[in-house]
Motif scaffolding. Structure first.
Motif, PDB file in Angstrom:
ATOM      1  N   TYR A 169      38.014   5.424-102.638  1.00 38.75           N
ATOM      2  CA  TYR A 169      38.312   4.957-101.286  1.00 38.75           C
ATOM      3  C   TYR A 169      39.210   5.927-100.509  1.00 38.75           C
ATOM      4  O   TYR A 169      39.620   5.627 -99.384  1.00 38.75           O
ATOM      5  N   VAL A 170      39.527   7.072-101.107  1.00 38.41           N
ATOM      6  CA  VAL A 170      40.415   8.031-100.439  1.00 38.41           C
ATOM      7  C   VAL A 170      39.830   8.502 -99.114  1.00 38.41           C
ATOM      8  O   VAL A 170      40.520   8.528 -98.087  1.00 38.41           O
ATOM      9  N   ASN A 171      38.542   8.865 -99.095  1.00 35.49           N
ATOM     10  CA  ASN A 171      37.939   9.337 -97.849  1.00 35.49           C
ATOM     11  C   ASN A 171      37.913   8.244 -96.785  1.00 35.49           C
ATOM     12  O   ASN A 171      38.089   8.523 -95.593  1.00 35.49           O
ATOM     13  N   GLU A 172      37.693   7.031 -97.210  1.00 35.20           N
ATOM     14  CA  GLU A 172      37.717   5.900 -96.273  1.00 35.20           C
ATOM     15  C   GLU A 172      39.115   5.748 -95.673  1.00 35.20           C
ATOM     16  O   GLU A 172      39.272   5.494 -94.480  1.00 35.20           O
ATOM     17  N   TYR A 173      40.127   5.920 -96.513  1.00 35.66           N
ATOM     18  CA  TYR A 173      41.526   5.818 -96.063  1.00 35.66           C
ATOM     19  C   TYR A 173      41.845   6.929 -95.069  1.00 35.66           C
ATOM     20  O   TYR A 173      42.439   6.681 -94.011  1.00 35.66           O
ATOM     21  N   LEU A 174      41.432   8.144 -95.373  1.00 35.63           N
ATOM     22  CA  LEU A 174      41.696   9.268 -94.480  1.00 35.63           C
ATOM     23  C   LEU A 174      40.969   9.100 -93.146  1.00 35.63           C
ATOM     24  O   LEU A 174      41.504   9.429 -92.083  1.00 35.63           O
TER      25      LEU A 174
END
Length: 272
Positions: free
Chosen positions: A82-87
């Motif tokens: 979910y890191v890319n979603e967070y960024l």
């Protein structure tokens, strides 16, 4: 699930973040970031307490967002996808390119992956800099006298805030020509030892700053600095003085050595 079981489940991700980053910080103690970077192993270390605190805070913010947005996750490894979603969320929220870069770097360090493993974030450009450009509300919390005193030291030495708080009078040195400089060993970025020429706006100002260090002896020059003092623009003044001191005439620089600036400064040539 009982009360304490729920609490343990809730804190698992933050605990894992703490354990992971603490391990990297402990392992990086006393190591040279420059050497490790050349050897391609800097991913497994954190070199300064400031970086550790910054990354820890950013990773905890990610954990809070992840638990809120994806309540089914229980462990740190489950959050990685979910890191890319967070960024993407942070970009849409209007975070500055500098903040986004820090967040991305913190999460890359947390997961032990290359910075480029995550989505690209907006480039950092001079035109997008907001910090220290204008007066802000906190500026009224510092007197003009204190501001002038601190700014005189900063603009003559280029010291960062953390360096200002830790510098001692015996950091004063003289080169072979008798010109004063500071040998900075504490509070530096990445723990890198560096030297800084003392360069006031005038010779009188240089002599004044030198006298402050002489008077301090082995004591700290500024053990405490007002949180309202923003030294970034004064460090920029120091950088400008340093540049002007060593800049060459453009006609004296061979074409193959010229560095042409880009983007909003296209057409300018660095004269170093």
């Amino acid at each position: 699930m009982g009360k304490w079981a729920k609490k343990r489940a809730k804190n698992t991700i933050k605990d894992e973040i703490y354990n992971r980053l603490s391990k990297l910080f402990k392992a990086g103690n006393g190591r040279s970031r420059n050497v490790d970077k050349r050897n391609g192993v800097d991913r497994e270390y954190i070199y300064s307490s400031k970086t550790y605190k910054t990354y820890h805070n950013e990773c905890k913010r990610f954990a809070v967002w992840c638990r809120k947005t994806h309540p089914e996750v229980r462990h740190l490894k489950e959050c990685k996808k979910y890191v890319n979603e967070y960024l993407t969320y942070q970009i849409s929220s209007g975070k500055s390119p500098w903040t986004l870069t820090t967040q991305k770097a913190a999460l890359a360090k947390l997961y032990g992956v290359d910075y480029a493993s995550f989505i690209a974030t907006p480039p950092r450009e001079r035109s997008k800099i907001k910090r220290s450009r204008n007066k802000v509300s906190r500026d009224i919390n510092i007197s003009a006298e204190t501001e002038k005193f601190l700014s005189t030291i900063t603009s003559a030495t280029g010291l960062r805030r953390n360096e200002l708080c830790k510098i001692t009078g015996d950091s004063l040195r003289y080169d072979s020509s008798g010109r004063p400089f500071l040998h900075i060993t504490r509070g530096t970025k990445g723990g890198k030892i560096r030297d800084a020429i003392i360069m006031g706006a005038t010779q009188e100002e240089t002599d004044y700053v030198v006298s402050l260090f002489k008077s301090a002896g082995k004591m700290k020059l500024l053990p405490k600095i007002s949180s309202a003092y923003d030294n970034h623009r004064y460090r920029a003044e120091y950088a400008k003085r340093l540049y002007q001191r060593f800049a060459r005439n453009i006609d004296d620089i061979p074409k193959k050595e010229r560095i042409y600036l880009r983007k909003d400064r296209k057409g300018e040539i660095l004269r170093l």
